[in-house]
Design a protein around this motif. Structure first.
Motif, PDB file in Angstrom:
ATOM      1  N   PHE A 286       0.823  -1.204   0.000  1.00  0.00           N
ATOM      2  CA  PHE A 286       0.000   0.000   0.000  1.00  0.00           C
ATOM      3  C   PHE A 286       0.857   1.254   0.000  1.00  0.00           C
ATOM      4  O   PHE A 286       1.729   1.438   0.853  1.00  0.00           O
ATOM      5  CB  PHE A 286      -0.896   0.047   1.241  1.00  0.00           C
ATOM      6  CG  PHE A 286      -2.206  -0.674   1.095  1.00  0.00           C
ATOM      7  CD1 PHE A 286      -3.334  -0.025   0.616  1.00  0.00           C
ATOM      8  CD2 PHE A 286      -2.309  -2.012   1.444  1.00  0.00           C
ATOM      9  CE1 PHE A 286      -4.539  -0.685   0.490  1.00  0.00           C
ATOM     10  CE2 PHE A 286      -3.514  -2.685   1.325  1.00  0.00           C
ATOM     11  CZ  PHE A 286      -4.633  -2.020   0.845  1.00  0.00           C
TER      12      PHE A 286
ATOM     13  N   THR B 182      -3.462   7.739  -1.355  1.00  0.00           N
ATOM     14  CA  THR B 182      -4.001   6.384  -1.487  1.00  0.00           C
ATOM     15  C   THR B 182      -4.801   6.039  -0.240  1.00  0.00           C
ATOM     16  O   THR B 182      -5.995   5.768  -0.312  1.00  0.00           O
ATOM     17  CB  THR B 182      -2.868   5.359  -1.707  1.00  0.00           C
ATOM     18  OG1 THR B 182      -2.209   5.643  -2.947  1.00  0.00           O
ATOM     19  CG2 THR B 182      -3.427   3.936  -1.757  1.00  0.00           C
ATOM     20  N   LEU B 183      -4.143   6.100   0.920  1.00  0.00           N
ATOM     21  CA  LEU B 183      -4.839   5.844   2.185  1.00  0.00           C
ATOM     22  C   LEU B 183      -5.399   7.118   2.812  1.00  0.00           C
ATOM     23  O   LEU B 183      -6.197   7.041   3.745  1.00  0.00           O
ATOM     24  CB  LEU B 183      -3.892   5.163   3.180  1.00  0.00           C
ATOM     25  CG  LEU B 183      -3.512   3.712   2.840  1.00  0.00           C
ATOM     26  CD1 LEU B 183      -2.475   3.198   3.830  1.00  0.00           C
ATOM     27  CD2 LEU B 183      -4.750   2.809   2.849  1.00  0.00           C
ATOM     28  N   HIS B 184      -4.987   8.267   2.327  1.00  0.00           N
ATOM     29  CA  HIS B 184      -5.539   9.525   2.836  1.00  0.00           C
ATOM     30  C   HIS B 184      -5.400  10.598   1.769  1.00  0.00           C
ATOM     31  O   HIS B 184      -4.671  10.431   0.776  1.00  0.00           O
ATOM     32  CB  HIS B 184      -4.852   9.951   4.138  1.00  0.00           C
ATOM     33  CG  HIS B 184      -3.455  10.451   3.937  1.00  0.00           C
ATOM     34  ND1 HIS B 184      -3.106  11.779   4.113  1.00  0.00           N
ATOM     35  CD2 HIS B 184      -2.311   9.824   3.554  1.00  0.00           C
ATOM     36  CE1 HIS B 184      -1.806  11.929   3.868  1.00  0.00           C
ATOM     37  NE2 HIS B 184      -1.307  10.762   3.527  1.00  0.00           N
TER      38      HIS B 184
ATOM     39  N   LEU C 203     -11.399   2.680   7.219  1.00  0.00           N
ATOM     40  CA  LEU C 203     -10.240   2.073   6.565  1.00  0.00           C
ATOM     41  C   LEU C 203      -9.686   0.897   7.373  1.00  0.00           C
ATOM     42  O   LEU C 203      -9.186  -0.072   6.801  1.00  0.00           O
ATOM     43  CB  LEU C 203      -9.150   3.120   6.357  1.00  0.00           C
ATOM     44  CG  LEU C 203      -9.478   4.250   5.373  1.00  0.00           C
ATOM     45  CD1 LEU C 203      -8.281   5.190   5.234  1.00  0.00           C
ATOM     46  CD2 LEU C 203      -9.880   3.700   4.014  1.00  0.00           C
TER      47      LEU C 203
ATOM     48  N   LEU D 101      -9.112  -2.907   5.925  1.00  0.00           N
ATOM     49  CA  LEU D 101      -7.860  -3.651   5.942  1.00  0.00           C
ATOM     50  C   LEU D 101      -8.016  -5.000   6.627  1.00  0.00           C
ATOM     51  O   LEU D 101      -7.389  -5.991   6.225  1.00  0.00           O
ATOM     52  CB  LEU D 101      -6.775  -2.821   6.621  1.00  0.00           C
ATOM     53  CG  LEU D 101      -6.356  -1.559   5.849  1.00  0.00           C
ATOM     54  CD1 LEU D 101      -5.467  -0.673   6.711  1.00  0.00           C
ATOM     55  CD2 LEU D 101      -5.642  -1.924   4.555  1.00  0.00           C
TER      56      LEU D 101
ATOM     57  N   LEU E  68      -3.972   3.205  11.638  1.00  0.00           N
ATOM     58  CA  LEU E  68      -3.867   2.044  10.746  1.00  0.00           C
ATOM     59  C   LEU E  68      -2.581   1.249  10.925  1.00  0.00           C
ATOM     60  O   LEU E  68      -2.425   0.186  10.316  1.00  0.00           O
ATOM     61  CB  LEU E  68      -3.956   2.499   9.281  1.00  0.00           C
ATOM     62  CG  LEU E  68      -5.235   3.215   8.865  1.00  0.00           C
ATOM     63  CD1 LEU E  68      -5.151   3.621   7.394  1.00  0.00           C
ATOM     64  CD2 LEU E  68      -6.454   2.335   9.113  1.00  0.00           C
TER      65      LEU E  68
ATOM     66  N   VAL F  69     -10.015   3.020  -1.917  1.00  0.00           N
ATOM     67  CA  VAL F  69      -9.531   1.722  -1.453  1.00  0.00           C
ATOM     68  C   VAL F  69     -10.646   0.931  -0.775  1.00  0.00           C
ATOM     69  O   VAL F  69     -10.561  -0.291  -0.667  1.00  0.00           O
ATOM     70  CB  VAL F  69      -8.334   1.881  -0.489  1.00  0.00           C
ATOM     71  CG1 VAL F  69      -7.119   2.424  -1.205  1.00  0.00           C
ATOM     72  CG2 VAL F  69      -8.693   2.754   0.710  1.00  0.00           C
TER      73      VAL F  69
END
Length: 242
Positions: free
Chosen positions: A13, A18-20, A103, A107, A134, A231
């Protein structure tokens, strides 16, 4: 009876965009720090370089090397540790972080190991992951300081770095899935046999200065296996990544 179940994937990842949502406030803050730093380096010792000169250097190095830092090291002998510390020194980072909810649950639902693979420095990426809550979902955290090959810094999209990472973790490329917003990184990974997921919802600022050409279309390139806006859509697309 033999077990024909496919092994669980190993997820790689990306972090920013992407994650934020780094484009919301974090990239502009990093950009301001980077402008000041580069203007000083490119200046004459008394007067900082102009904004036009700074922008040209940043964009040129980002396009040529995949990271502005590599150009600054190669052409201006900057210290990577100093550059990363100064440019990513963000006050009240927690107030700048913006991300979707859920999120962590996402995951947990994804089978297999997760590795954070980011061109950002360790301190910054650790702080962001802590604010996102995370960190516990990732078995390893690979930041830019860990991306050396033959004593040379090789961040994404370096195929040499990615090959070394796969060897280190003892995993075949086809077992890995790279989840990214940056097409150059996905293209490089795909050439090695890594499966690829393109995250598009934060593409309004694809590079730290927001001046690199965004894709003319959001049509999925051939080297991208799955395109998602968020995601959070990954569990529903898992069947396309097997």
């Amino acid at each position: 009876m033999p077990n024909h179940t496919s092994p669980s994937p190993v997820w790689l990842f990306d972090l920013d965009n992407t994650l934020h949502d780094a484009s919301h406030a974090i990239f502009p803050a990093i950009s301001a720090n980077m402008n000041t730093y580069i203007a000083r380096v490119l200046g004459d010792g008394a007067t900082p370089a102009s904004q036009d000169v700074v922008d040209a250097a940043r964009l040129g190095y980002w396009k040529r090397y995949g990271a502005t830092l590599l150009g600054m090291i190669r052409h201006h002998q900057v210290c990577p540790k100093d550059f990363l510390h100064v440019t990513h020194d963000l006050q009240e980072l927690q107030k700048l972080v913006r991300a979707e909810k859920g999120l962590g649950a996402l995951l947990r639902r994804l089978p297999g190991r997760k590795i954070l693979l980011t061109n950002a420095p360790t301190r910054y990426s650790t702080d962001v992951m802590r604010h996102l809550g995370l960190g516990r979902h990732f078995s390893h955290h690979v930041a830019i300081e860990h991306m050396h090959v033959h004593r040379q810094l090789r961040p994404k999209p370096s195929s040499l770095m990615l090959r070394r990472l796969l060897r280190k973790h003892g995993v075949a490329a086809r077992r890995c899935i790279l989840v990214e917003d940056t097409l150059a990184n996905l293209k490089s990974a795909s050439r090695l046999g890594v499966r690829t997921v393109w995250v598009t919802q934060y593409l309004r600022m694809s590079d730290p200065i927001g001046k690199a050409s965004l894709p003319r279309t959001l049509k999925r390139p051939g080297y991208v296996d799955v395109k998602v806006k968020s995601v959070r859509q990954l569990p529903a697309r898992l069947h396309r990544l097997r």
